[in-house]
Design an enzyme around this catalytic site. Structure first.
Site, PDB file in Angstrom:
ATOM      1  N   HIS A 101      37.461  36.498  34.817  1.00  0.00           N
ATOM      2  CA  HIS A 101      37.342  37.660  33.927  1.00  0.00           C
ATOM      3  C   HIS A 101      37.821  38.959  34.586  1.00  0.00           C
ATOM      4  O   HIS A 101      37.963  39.971  33.886  1.00  0.00           O
ATOM      5  CB  HIS A 101      35.895  37.848  33.476  1.00  0.00           C
ATOM      6  CG  HIS A 101      35.391  36.770  32.573  1.00  0.00           C
ATOM      7  ND1 HIS A 101      36.078  36.348  31.455  1.00  0.00           N
ATOM      8  CD2 HIS A 101      34.253  36.011  32.631  1.00  0.00           C
ATOM      9  CE1 HIS A 101      35.397  35.383  30.865  1.00  0.00           C
ATOM     10  NE2 HIS A 101      34.297  35.156  31.559  1.00  0.00           N
ATOM     11  N   ASP A 118      37.127  26.657  31.434  1.00  0.00           N
ATOM     12  CA  ASP A 118      35.846  27.340  31.273  1.00  0.00           C
ATOM     13  C   ASP A 118      35.630  27.639  29.788  1.00  0.00           C
ATOM     14  O   ASP A 118      36.583  27.879  29.049  1.00  0.00           O
ATOM     15  CB  ASP A 118      35.877  28.647  32.063  1.00  0.00           C
ATOM     16  CG  ASP A 118      34.525  29.332  32.164  1.00  0.00           C
ATOM     17  OD1 ASP A 118      33.890  29.241  33.233  1.00  0.00           O
ATOM     18  OD2 ASP A 118      34.115  29.985  31.183  1.00  0.00           O
ATOM     19  N   HIS A 137      34.528  30.202  28.410  1.00  0.00           N
ATOM     20  CA  HIS A 137      34.912  31.577  28.098  1.00  0.00           C
ATOM     21  C   HIS A 137      36.396  31.772  28.372  1.00  0.00           C
ATOM     22  O   HIS A 137      36.943  31.229  29.339  1.00  0.00           O
ATOM     23  CB  HIS A 137      34.119  32.565  28.949  1.00  0.00           C
ATOM     24  CG  HIS A 137      32.636  32.427  28.811  1.00  0.00           C
ATOM     25  ND1 HIS A 137      31.882  31.645  29.666  1.00  0.00           N
ATOM     26  CD2 HIS A 137      31.776  32.959  27.906  1.00  0.00           C
ATOM     27  CE1 HIS A 137      30.607  31.704  29.292  1.00  0.00           C
ATOM     28  NE2 HIS A 137      30.525  32.490  28.224  1.00  0.00           N
ATOM     29  N   ASP A 187      30.776  25.327  31.902  1.00  0.00           N
ATOM     30  CA  ASP A 187      29.839  25.838  30.910  1.00  0.00           C
ATOM     31  C   ASP A 187      30.167  25.419  29.485  1.00  0.00           C
ATOM     32  O   ASP A 187      29.484  25.835  28.545  1.00  0.00           O
ATOM     33  CB  ASP A 187      29.719  27.364  30.997  1.00  0.00           C
ATOM     34  CG  ASP A 187      31.033  28.055  31.261  1.00  0.00           C
ATOM     35  OD1 ASP A 187      32.087  27.384  31.222  1.00  0.00           O
ATOM     36  OD2 ASP A 187      31.029  29.273  31.518  1.00  0.00           O
TER      37      ASP A 187
END
Length: 344
Positions: free
Chosen positions: A122, A161, A163, A248
């Site tokens: 991120h 991931d 996200h 995740d």
């Protein structure tokens, strides 16, 4: 597998209520204790010059100073302590070690997997967010491209991931020497990663986003990797393939609604290993998220077992209509000529 690891990464402690806890690494190591062929390697920390190849130097110096002053909340999600900067340097250093090991021929049971923290995908060019201060996979990819020791002209990054890897996309969005793929949950933090985000300028077409609907499972993720991802990256022909490996998207992770099983990570690893073999690309993993400690440990263990000779078990499910529509849109936006294989 070889796992890049440093005790220094445990010193970054955002607090007992924060999901990105040092216990993540402790759980991974505990889960690997009884596995055959596990090797741990500690690497040199990354210096600020190497990080500045993909990040704004003033920003990096601000993070270093922020930590030296005792840290605190950089933003509501991203917290530092005094020891965080050293952990950041070691986490990026481990990612660079994974790339170097892969490019020097580590493969099969020696395949490298960096398990540094804090994670990185991120972190954008000039800011921290989403638990991330420095974009480890971007630093490592750029290191491979810049090094005189390795003949690397093109790098592919596959981020599974849950996200969207907005930071990695941000850094390489206008570049043709890095092809970034993100398979993530649609609408989840940070809200980026739409299908029509495909790159700009020299990088037009070298970003692929696959935003999966909530409830997506193993078959849909396999269809993404076997279909548009494989097709696009085979044509791209990378010299190095990196996995931004967050765990995740597991059905038992506390902060997502994608429904992958533990077995899915064996299957995804196997498919990407085959892609790397078919394109003669060096291959390495770099840890991102994953916040259910037991399932994080189990998922990394099954990736290791896959490289230690275990055959993944194929799913018997079929692809849902919502995910099928997403994949067809990805194929259309990228102008790919292929038929989806949906396990029907």
């Amino acid at each position: 597998m070889q796992f890049g690891y440093s005790e220094t990464c445990l010193a970054h402690d955002p607090g007992s209520r924060h999901p990105e806890t040092p216990d993540r690494l402790r759980a991974i190591r505990e889960g690997l204790k009884k596995k055959h062929g596990v090797e741990y390697v500690e690497a040199k920390p990354c210096d600020i010059d190497r990080m500045a190849a993909v990040h704004d130097r003033d920003y990096l110096e601000s993070v270093e100073e922020f930590c030296a002053d005792g840290g605190g909340n950089w933003d509501p999600d991203t917290t530092a302590v005094e020891e965080t900067w050293e952990a950041v340097c070691h986490s990026s250093g481990l990612a660079c070690w994974a790339v170097e090991a892969a490019l020097e021929g580590a493969t099969g049971r020696e395949t490298p997997f960096s398990i540094g923290r804090p994670p990185g995908h991120h972190a954008v060019f000039d800011d921290a967010m989403g638990f991330c201060f420095v974009n480890n996979v971007a630093v490592a990819a750029q290191h491979a491209l810049d090094s005189d020791e390795y003949d690397v002209e093109r790098v592919a990054i596959v981020d599974w991931d849950v996200h969207h890897g907005n930071g990695t996309q941000d850094i390489f969005y206008d570049r043709e020497d890095v092809f970034f793929v993100s398979v993530h949950e649609q609408g989840l933090y940070p809200g980026t990663g739409d299908i029509d985000e495909t790159g700009e300028g020299d990088g037009t077409g070298t970003t692929m986003n696959v935003p999966m609907p909530a409830g997506t499972g193993d078959r849909e993720y396999l269809a993404a990797i076997e279909g548009p991802v494989r097709h696009a990256l085979t044509a791209y022909d990378p010299d190095l393939l990196l996995v931004s490996a967050g765990f995740d998207a597991h059905r038992h992770d506390p902060i997502s609604r994608v429904r992958l099983s533990t077995e899915a990570y064996a299957l995804l690893s196997d498919r990407l290993r085959t892609l790397a073999d078919d394109t003669d690309a060096a291959f390495a993993f770099i840890l991102e998220g994953g916040y259910g400690l037991d399932v994080l440990a189990d998922s990394i263990s099954i990736v290791h077992e896959t490289f230690d000779g275990r055959e993944p078990i194929e799913p018997d499910s079929t692809c849902g209509e919502k995910a099928r529509s997403v994949l067809e849109d990805v194929i259309d936006v990228h102008g790919l000529e292929l038929e989806l294989e949906l396990g029907e």
